[in-house]
Design a protein around this motif. Structure first.
Motif, mmCIF file in Angstrom:
data_model
loop_
_atom_site.group_PDB
_atom_site.id
_atom_site.type_symbol
_atom_site.label_atom_id
_atom_site.label_comp_id
_atom_site.label_asym_id
_atom_site.label_seq_id
_atom_site.Cartn_x
_atom_site.Cartn_y
_atom_site.Cartn_z
ATOM 1 N N VAL A 25 1.748 9.257 -5.904
ATOM 2 C CA VAL A 25 2.146 10.648 -5.647
ATOM 3 C C VAL A 25 3.138 11.128 -6.708
ATOM 4 N N VAL A 26 4.098 10.286 -7.069
ATOM 5 C CA VAL A 26 5.083 10.660 -8.088
ATOM 6 C C VAL A 26 4.399 10.889 -9.430
ATOM 7 N N VAL A 27 3.450 10.028 -9.782
ATOM 8 C CA VAL A 27 2.727 10.187 -11.052
ATOM 9 C C VAL A 27 1.913 11.476 -11.045
ATOM 10 N N LEU A 28 1.257 11.774 -9.942
ATOM 11 C CA LEU A 28 0.492 13.023 -9.863
ATOM 12 C C LEU A 28 1.389 14.250 -9.996
ATOM 13 N N LEU A 29 2.546 14.222 -9.363
ATOM 14 C CA LEU A 29 3.482 15.342 -9.492
ATOM 15 C C LEU A 29 3.969 15.497 -10.933
ATOM 16 N N ILE A 83 0.842 -1.204 0.000
ATOM 17 C CA ILE A 83 0.000 0.000 0.000
ATOM 18 C C ILE A 83 0.872 1.247 0.000
ATOM 19 N N LEU A 84 1.919 1.263 0.821
ATOM 20 C CA LEU A 84 2.828 2.408 0.847
ATOM 21 C C LEU A 84 3.566 2.576 -0.480
ATOM 22 N N LEU A 85 3.970 1.474 -1.080
ATOM 23 C CA LEU A 85 4.669 1.522 -2.365
ATOM 24 C C LEU A 85 3.776 2.107 -3.447
ATOM 25 N N PHE A 86 2.541 1.586 -3.545
ATOM 26 C CA PHE A 86 1.618 2.095 -4.562
ATOM 27 C C PHE A 86 1.228 3.547 -4.280
#
Length: 60
Positions: free
Chosen positions: A20-24, A12-15
């Motif tokens: 978050v990286v994809v949204l940024l 869950i933390l990994l996904f």
């Protein structure tokens, strides 16, 4: 049983981190495209004004 819960929490933390990286990246790409659109519009407007000034010389 405890190891399964820990593995699930890590996934869950990994996904969540990937999300978050994809949204940024999407946010930065959106800003880049908006800036690029402004430059293209400005360039087209300057070229259009230049063309009008060139045509205006023929009618003086």
């Amino acid at each position: 049983m405890d190891n399964k819960a820990q593995a699930s929490a890590e996934f869950i933390l990994l996904f969540g981190g990937i999300f978050v990286v994809v949204l940024l990246a999407i946010f930065m790409y959106k800003n880049y495209m908006n800036d690029l659109t402004g430059e293209i519009s400005s360039k087209e407007l300057n070229e259009f004004n230049s063309q009008l000034n060139t045509l205006g010389r023929y009618f003086k």
